[in-house]
Design a protein around this motif. Structure first.
Motif, PDB file in Angstrom:
ATOM      1  N   ALA A 141      53.817 -39.976  40.195  1.00 52.03           N
ATOM      2  CA  ALA A 141      52.135 -39.981  39.949  1.00 52.03           C
ATOM      3  C   ALA A 141      52.080 -39.400  38.756  1.00 52.03           C
ATOM      4  CB  ALA A 141      51.919 -39.063  41.173  1.00 52.03           C
ATOM      5  N   MET A 142      51.682 -39.505  37.486  1.00 57.05           N
ATOM      6  CA  MET A 142      51.190 -38.832  36.423  1.00 57.05           C
ATOM      7  C   MET A 142      49.607 -39.046  36.353  1.00 57.05           C
ATOM      8  SD  MET A 142      54.315 -40.592  34.456  1.00 57.05           S
ATOM      9  CE  MET A 142      56.239 -39.832  34.444  1.00 57.05           C
ATOM     10  N   ILE A 143      48.619 -38.455  36.229  1.00 52.57           N
ATOM     11  CA  ILE A 143      47.598 -38.007  35.692  1.00 52.57           C
ATOM     12  C   ILE A 143      46.935 -37.883  34.576  1.00 52.57           C
ATOM     13  CG2 ILE A 143      44.867 -37.899  36.769  1.00 52.57           C
ATOM     14  CD1 ILE A 143      46.477 -37.300  39.940  1.00 52.57           C
ATOM     15  N   THR A 144      46.619 -38.291  33.759  1.00 50.02           N
ATOM     16  CA  THR A 144      46.296 -37.990  32.319  1.00 50.02           C
ATOM     17  C   THR A 144      44.656 -38.002  31.606  1.00 50.02           C
ATOM     18  OG1 THR A 144      46.821 -40.206  31.525  1.00 50.02           O
ATOM     19  CG2 THR A 144      48.759 -38.464  31.838  1.00 50.02           C
ATOM     20  N   PRO A 145      44.359 -37.452  30.627  1.00 47.87           N
ATOM     21  CA  PRO A 145      43.323 -37.515  30.664  1.00 47.87           C
ATOM     22  C   PRO A 145      42.726 -37.913  29.053  1.00 47.87           C
ATOM     23  CG  PRO A 145      44.691 -35.213  28.911  1.00 47.87           C
ATOM     24  CD  PRO A 145      45.470 -36.096  30.177  1.00 47.87           C
ATOM     25  N   TRP A 146      41.679 -37.657  28.532  1.00 47.63           N
ATOM     26  CA  TRP A 146      40.852 -38.975  27.442  1.00 47.63           C
ATOM     27  C   TRP A 146      41.007 -38.113  26.804  1.00 47.63           C
ATOM     28  CZ3 TRP A 146      37.719 -35.986  25.057  1.00 47.63           C
ATOM     29  CH2 TRP A 146      36.669 -34.933  26.645  1.00 47.63           C
ATOM     30  N   ASN A 147      41.573 -36.599  26.266  1.00 46.68           N
ATOM     31  CA  ASN A 147      41.108 -36.042  24.711  1.00 46.68           C
ATOM     32  C   ASN A 147      42.564 -36.224  23.750  1.00 46.68           C
ATOM     33  OD1 ASN A 147      42.400 -34.947  27.167  1.00 46.68           O
ATOM     34  ND2 ASN A 147      42.334 -32.551  25.079  1.00 46.68           N
ATOM     35  N   TRP A 148      43.507 -36.272  23.982  1.00 49.95           N
ATOM     36  CA  TRP A 148      44.852 -36.412  23.632  1.00 49.95           C
ATOM     37  C   TRP A 148      45.094 -38.016  24.670  1.00 49.95           C
ATOM     38  CZ3 TRP A 148      46.254 -35.428  18.774  1.00 49.95           C
ATOM     39  CH2 TRP A 148      45.551 -34.237  18.566  1.00 49.95           C
ATOM     40  N   PRO A 149      45.037 -38.447  24.612  1.00 51.29           N
ATOM     41  CA  PRO A 149      45.575 -39.587  25.621  1.00 51.29           C
ATOM     42  C   PRO A 149      47.347 -40.144  25.693  1.00 51.29           C
ATOM     43  CG  PRO A 149      44.145 -41.233  23.961  1.00 51.29           C
ATOM     44  CD  PRO A 149      43.485 -39.774  24.220  1.00 51.29           C
ATOM     45  N   ARG A 266      40.304 -20.838   8.481  1.00 54.31           N
ATOM     46  CA  ARG A 266      41.828 -21.264   9.132  1.00 54.31           C
ATOM     47  C   ARG A 266      41.058 -21.726  10.550  1.00 54.31           C
ATOM     48  NH1 ARG A 266      46.413 -19.511   7.087  1.00 54.31           N
ATOM     49  NH2 ARG A 266      45.980 -18.362   8.738  1.00 54.31           N
ATOM     50  N   GLY A 267      40.758 -20.743  11.696  1.00 57.29           N
ATOM     51  CA  GLY A 267      39.994 -20.880  12.058  1.00 57.29           C
ATOM     52  C   GLY A 267      39.280 -21.799  12.665  1.00 57.29           C
ATOM     53  N   VAL A 268      38.369 -21.459  12.276  1.00 57.82           N
ATOM     54  CA  VAL A 268      36.661 -22.240  12.511  1.00 57.82           C
ATOM     55  C   VAL A 268      38.191 -24.355  12.758  1.00 57.82           C
ATOM     56  CG1 VAL A 268      35.100 -23.564  11.086  1.00 57.82           C
ATOM     57  CG2 VAL A 268      35.561 -21.134  11.317  1.00 57.82           C
ATOM     58  N   ALA A 269      38.199 -24.253  11.321  1.00 55.19           N
ATOM     59  CA  ALA A 269      38.893 -25.928  11.326  1.00 55.19           C
ATOM     60  C   ALA A 269      40.064 -26.039  12.380  1.00 55.19           C
ATOM     61  CB  ALA A 269      39.887 -25.647  10.054  1.00 55.19           C
ATOM     62  N   GLU A 270      40.892 -24.802  12.679  1.00 55.88           N
ATOM     63  CA  GLU A 270      41.550 -25.205  13.757  1.00 55.88           C
ATOM     64  C   GLU A 270      41.193 -25.747  15.178  1.00 55.88           C
ATOM     65  OE1 GLU A 270      44.465 -25.580  14.632  1.00 55.88           O
ATOM     66  OE2 GLU A 270      45.681 -25.065  12.825  1.00 55.88           O
ATOM     67  N   CYS A 271      39.799 -24.814  15.871  1.00 54.42           N
ATOM     68  CA  CYS A 271      38.637 -24.816  16.878  1.00 54.42           C
ATOM     69  C   CYS A 271      38.071 -25.669  17.185  1.00 54.42           C
ATOM     70  CB  CYS A 271      37.836 -23.106  16.780  1.00 54.42           C
ATOM     71  SG  CYS A 271      36.160 -24.121  18.025  1.00 54.42           S
ATOM     72  N   PHE A 272      38.029 -26.598  15.348  1.00 50.46           N
ATOM     73  CA  PHE A 272      37.058 -27.880  15.213  1.00 50.46           C
ATOM     74  C   PHE A 272      37.299 -28.993  15.427  1.00 50.46           C
ATOM     75  CE2 PHE A 272      33.044 -25.871  13.144  1.00 50.46           C
ATOM     76  CZ  PHE A 272      32.601 -25.164  14.584  1.00 50.46           C
ATOM     77  N   GLY A 273      39.380 -28.377  15.728  1.00 50.39           N
ATOM     78  CA  GLY A 273      40.000 -30.031  15.274  1.00 50.39           C
ATOM     79  C   GLY A 273      39.676 -30.865  16.923  1.00 50.39           C
ATOM     80  N   ASN A 274      39.776 -32.144  17.054  1.00 57.17           N
ATOM     81  CA  ASN A 274      39.354 -32.978  17.898  1.00 57.17           C
ATOM     82  C   ASN A 274      38.107 -33.045  18.130  1.00 57.17           C
ATOM     83  OD1 ASN A 274      40.422 -35.834  18.563  1.00 57.17           O
ATOM     84  ND2 ASN A 274      40.971 -33.924  21.012  1.00 57.17           N
ATOM     85  N   THR A 275      37.052 -32.300  17.410  1.00 55.24           N
ATOM     86  CA  THR A 275      35.956 -32.232  17.606  1.00 55.24           C
ATOM     87  C   THR A 275      35.877 -31.128  18.763  1.00 55.24           C
ATOM     88  OG1 THR A 275      35.688 -34.456  17.679  1.00 55.24           O
ATOM     89  CG2 THR A 275      33.418 -33.234  18.270  1.00 55.24           C
ATOM     90  N   GLY A 276      36.998 -29.752  18.546  1.00 55.86           N
ATOM     91  CA  GLY A 276      37.054 -29.767  19.713  1.00 55.86           C
ATOM     92  C   GLY A 276      37.474 -29.354  21.048  1.00 55.86           C
ATOM     93  N   GLN A 277      38.039 -30.747  20.805  1.00 54.20           N
ATOM     94  CA  GLN A 277      37.830 -31.601  22.434  1.00 54.20           C
ATOM     95  C   GLN A 277      40.012 -30.788  22.784  1.00 54.20           C
ATOM     96  OE1 GLN A 277      34.700 -34.391  23.070  1.00 54.20           O
ATOM     97  NE2 GLN A 277      36.790 -34.888  21.370  1.00 54.20           N
TER      98      GLN A 277
END
Length: 477
Positions: A141-149, A266-277
């Motif tokens: 059984a695989m249950i997956t999220p919405w943030n990186w589908p 660079r750290g800000v960009a990494e944190c904000f990637g994928n809108t932080g999700q």
């Protein structure tokens, strides 16, 4: 797409009972653009039974047959990758170029890596007179999220297929369109009937039924730690294997020898990637105390350069967060940072100027954050960075490890040996030194309440295998 149907036993089928509909909402407009059917325990049972029947034969197919199947899937996936990116962009708000290259692209990358892994994976070894063999665990059984589908679906489905398992997928009901398209891709590639099944639904109904089902041998879950606890409890009565990739609150330690402008930006960009999700986002930035004000000013400038806008627009860096509930949670945590005395240096509550519709969040940076604040302890899952100061390296390590989570950590240093030494002291499943490229061959998973087990490459493949010892295999007759 057959949005009001499920994919069971190689065919698109109607729900077992009356159709219960759920709108799929575009987070950039707050408007529904599709509807899906929600399944129930009867639909789960039908899918599990199909997977059990298929396992009897699919578990015995040769390595070459499984390789041919994965290669066919990759061909079809690549041909439809733009469609996949469009589906992801619409359902969870990722800017379209990012949705195609990163979101949909991650699925292709995992397929490629699993093909290379399966070509050389050792399923058997002879130890003296004992044959140690690794066999498919069964129905998963695989249950997956919405943030990186696609990342999370493919890094489960690909190793399960490589192992010879059969499966039932419950994708996120918030972002289900990419999963339905993926089912079409598998059907077109010729996955045998019953090997892959998909039932849409919510966690308390379909997720719970899958975790409890006695015909399921393993649950592979990605999502929040709260939901992971519920899955583990539901699975406990049948003693099935539970593999989990859960939440995170990742530390990013900037050592005193770094180029501060480069490392903070660079750290800000990494944190904000994928809108932080992203569960492994570096949301806690640790900086030397004597340079905290300087780091905060750099972070504020970096945050100000991020454009926010609707996913189909011209090059926005940050799209909306996925839902109204997620928007509300992020706003609550930003407000808590203000109440608890953190210094707001960028962003803040509310939507960005000019965006009155859609779940858009202002790129936000807090400085003077103390370890007991909610923004330093809770997973925010939005574009919110907390800057924490430290006096020495030992304190940085202690503060970084002072969390219930342990998914990822980051270290920035001009001295690679120093960064390497520090990485060994961090209680996290992944440590990234000086912003390396993403590696689908590295094991991915967490310590503590970030989960158990690992994904990617041979580490992910091994999770879907049982180990059998056949004693006397090599003994003389």
């Amino acid at each position: 797409m057959r949005t009001l149907q499920f994919f069971i036993d190689g065919a698109w089928v109607d729900p077992a009972g009356p159709i219960r509909r759920l709108p799929v909402v575009d987070p950039a407009t707050e408007e529904p653009f599709a509807e899906i059917a929600l399944g129930d325990a009867a639909d789960v049972d039908r899918a599990v039974r199909a997977a059990r029947r298929a396992f009897e034969t699919f578990s015995l197919v040769s390595r070459e047959e499984r390789l041919d199947l994965l290669r066919r899937i990759l061909v079809v996936y690549r041909r439809r990758i733009n469609e996949m990116g469009e589906a992801i962009s619409r359902e969870m708000g990722a800017p379209l170029p990012f949705a195609v290259s990163n979101q949909a692209g991650s699925g292709a990358a995992h397929l490629q890596t699993m093909i290379r892994t399966l070509e050389h994976f050792a399923f058997e070894e002879l130890r003296g007179s004992t044959l140690v063999t690794r066999e498919p665990i069964g129905v998963v059984a695989m249950i997956t999220p919405w943030n990186w589908p696609m990342n999370q679906i493919v890094c489960k489905v690909a190793p399960a297929l490589a192992a010879g398992c059969t499966m039932v997928l419950k994708p996120s009901e918030i972002a289900p369109m990419s999963a339905l398209l993926f089912a079409e891709i598998l059907q077109e590639a010729g996955v045998p009937a019953g090997v892959f099944n998909l039932v849409n639904g919510d966690g308390p109904t379909v997720g719970e039924a899958l975790a409890r089902h006695e015909g399921v041998d393993m649950v592979s879950f990605t999502g929040s730690t709260r939901a992971g606890v519920a899955v583990a409890k539901a699975a406990a009565d049948t003693i099935k294997r539970v593999h989990q990739e859960l939440g995170g609150k990742s530390a990013n330690i900037l050592l005193p020898d770094v180029d501060l402008t480069e490392a903070v930006t660079r750290g800000v960009a990494e944190c904000f990637g994928n809108t932080g999700q992203s569960c492994n986002a570096p949301t806690r930035m640790f900086v030397p105390a004597e340079r905290e004000d300087e780091a905060a000013a750099i972070a504020a400038r970096a945050a100000a350069r991020f454009r926010v806008g609707a996913a189909p627009g011209e090059g926005p860096v940050l799209g909306p967060v996925v839902s109204e509930a997620q928007f509300g949670k992020i706003q609550d945590l930003i407000e808590s940072g203000l109440r608890e005395g953190a210094e707001l240096v960028a962003g803040g509550p509310g939507r960005p100027d000019g965006l009155n519709r859609g779940w858009f969040v202002r790129p936000t940076v807090f400085a003077k954050v103390s370890p007991e604040m909610r923004i330093a302890r809770e997973e925010i899952f939005g574009p919110v960075l907390s800057i924490v100061s430290y006096e020495n390296e030992d304190e940085a390590v202690r503060l970084a490890n002072d969390t219930v989570y342990g998914l990822a950590a980051y270290v920035q240093s001009a001295d690679l040996d120093r960064a390497r030494a520090l990485s060994r002291r961090l209680r996290a499943g992944n440590v990234y030194l000086n912003d390396p490229a993403w590696d689908t061959g590295a094991p991915f998973g967490g310590y503590k309440q970030s989960g158990n087990g690992r994904e990617y490459a041979e580490f992910g493949l091994a999770e879907f295998l049982e180990i059998k010892g056949i004693v006397g295999w090599g003994a003389a007759p």
